[in-house]
Design a protein around this motif. Structure first.
Motif, PDB file in Angstrom:
ATOM      1  N   GLN A 192       0.605  -6.757   0.909  1.00 34.44           N
ATOM      2  CA  GLN A 192       1.609  -6.877   1.919  1.00 34.44           C
ATOM      3  C   GLN A 192       1.220  -5.973   3.089  1.00 34.44           C
ATOM      4  O   GLN A 192       0.796  -4.844   2.905  1.00 34.44           O
ATOM      5  N   ILE A 193       1.406  -6.483   4.288  1.00 35.09           N
ATOM      6  CA  ILE A 193       1.203  -5.691   5.502  1.00 35.09           C
ATOM      7  C   ILE A 193       2.538  -5.633   6.225  1.00 35.09           C
ATOM      8  O   ILE A 193       3.126  -6.661   6.542  1.00 35.09           O
ATOM      9  N   SER A 194       3.020  -4.422   6.468  1.00 39.15           N
ATOM     10  CA  SER A 194       4.314  -4.241   7.107  1.00 39.15           C
ATOM     11  C   SER A 194       4.144  -3.789   8.551  1.00 39.15           C
ATOM     12  O   SER A 194       3.323  -2.941   8.854  1.00 39.15           O
ATOM     13  N   TYR A 195       4.965  -4.332   9.419  1.00 38.85           N
ATOM     14  CA  TYR A 195       4.950  -3.941  10.827  1.00 38.85           C
ATOM     15  C   TYR A 195       5.995  -2.871  11.134  1.00 38.85           C
ATOM     16  O   TYR A 195       6.019  -2.329  12.234  1.00 38.85           O
ATOM     17  N   ALA A 196       6.871  -2.542  10.165  1.00 38.12           N
ATOM     18  CA  ALA A 196       7.948  -1.610  10.469  1.00 38.12           C
ATOM     19  C   ALA A 196       8.253  -0.600   9.375  1.00 38.12           C
ATOM     20  O   ALA A 196       9.080   0.272   9.587  1.00 38.12           O
ATOM     21  N   SER A 197       7.629  -0.668   8.227  1.00 35.20           N
ATOM     22  CA  SER A 197       7.939   0.256   7.132  1.00 35.20           C
ATOM     23  C   SER A 197       7.293   1.609   7.391  1.00 35.20           C
ATOM     24  O   SER A 197       6.081   1.725   7.442  1.00 35.20           O
ATOM     25  N   THR A 198       8.147   2.625   7.534  1.00 37.26           N
ATOM     26  CA  THR A 198       7.637   3.956   7.876  1.00 37.26           C
ATOM     27  C   THR A 198       7.880   4.988   6.781  1.00 37.26           C
ATOM     28  O   THR A 198       7.524   6.150   6.956  1.00 37.26           O
ATOM     29  N   ALA A 199       8.458   4.589   5.666  1.00 35.06           N
ATOM     30  CA  ALA A 199       8.759   5.532   4.589  1.00 35.06           C
ATOM     31  C   ALA A 199       7.473   6.153   4.056  1.00 35.06           C
ATOM     32  O   ALA A 199       6.539   5.441   3.673  1.00 35.06           O
ATOM     33  N   PRO A 200       7.380   7.482   4.014  1.00 31.79           N
ATOM     34  CA  PRO A 200       6.156   8.155   3.558  1.00 31.79           C
ATOM     35  C   PRO A 200       5.763   7.808   2.126  1.00 31.79           C
ATOM     36  O   PRO A 200       4.579   7.760   1.803  1.00 31.79           O
ATOM     37  N   GLY A 238      -1.499   4.765  -5.556  1.00 35.90           N
ATOM     38  CA  GLY A 238      -1.356   4.536  -6.988  1.00 35.90           C
ATOM     39  C   GLY A 238      -0.148   3.670  -7.309  1.00 35.90           C
ATOM     40  O   GLY A 238      -0.168   2.870  -8.238  1.00 35.90           O
ATOM     41  N   ARG A 239       0.892   3.838  -6.510  1.00 31.59           N
ATOM     42  CA  ARG A 239       2.128   3.092  -6.747  1.00 31.59           C
ATOM     43  C   ARG A 239       2.179   1.797  -5.939  1.00 31.59           C
ATOM     44  O   ARG A 239       2.744   0.805  -6.385  1.00 31.59           O
ATOM     45  N   TYR A 240       1.621   1.832  -4.726  1.00 31.06           N
ATOM     46  CA  TYR A 240       1.661   0.672  -3.828  1.00 31.06           C
ATOM     47  C   TYR A 240       0.239   0.286  -3.448  1.00 31.06           C
ATOM     48  O   TYR A 240      -0.166   0.382  -2.292  1.00 31.06           O
ATOM     49  N   GLU A 241      -0.501  -0.171  -4.425  1.00 35.23           N
ATOM     50  CA  GLU A 241      -1.928  -0.456  -4.274  1.00 35.23           C
ATOM     51  C   GLU A 241      -2.223  -1.501  -3.198  1.00 35.23           C
ATOM     52  O   GLU A 241      -3.221  -1.412  -2.495  1.00 35.23           O
TER      53      GLU A 241
END
Length: 116
Positions: free
Chosen positions: A1-9, A15-18
């Motif tokens: 997935q490629i996000s244009y707005a997700s900024t959560a560190p 390891g969790r969001y490969e």
């Protein structure tokens, strides 16, 4: 997935969001940049204002942490805008900000509707 707005560190954890990538920096980078701007302006005493929720609260938390690491910056007060503000809520927020009139500025981590 490629996000244009997700900024959560936390989304930076491979390891969790490969399979996650983003095209905007995480909030921690935004907070570091905001600390640099505040310092470049020569401010040492500011208030923070955040929209209730992950973006606003995490952003202010990252700003406070970055300001501690950088040193020489004091937070006058941190105010949170409720998720569903009632009529008159913004007037109360402005009143609270005015209580600390010696603060040089307000650092915002807020959604578009709250900023407006």
């Amino acid at each position: 997935q490629i996000s244009y707005a997700s900024t959560a560190p936390e989304l930076s954890d491979p390891g969790r969001y490969e399979f996650f990538s983003r095209v905007v920096p995480p909030d921690s980078y935004q907070a570091q940049a905001m600390v640099a701007v505040v310092r470049a302006l020569g401010w040492s005493y500011v208030s923070t204002l955040a929209s209730e929720g992950n973006y606003g609260e995490s952003g202010v938390e990252a700003f406070v942490q970055s300001s501690r690491e950088a040193g020489g910056l004091c937070i006058a007060q941190s105010i949170k805008i409720p998720r569903e503000p009632k009529p008159g809520e913004f007037a109360k927020v402005i009143g609270r900000l005015m209580e600390t009139s010696t603060a040089r500025g307000v650092v915002l981590f807020a959604n578009e509707d709250d900023i407006r």
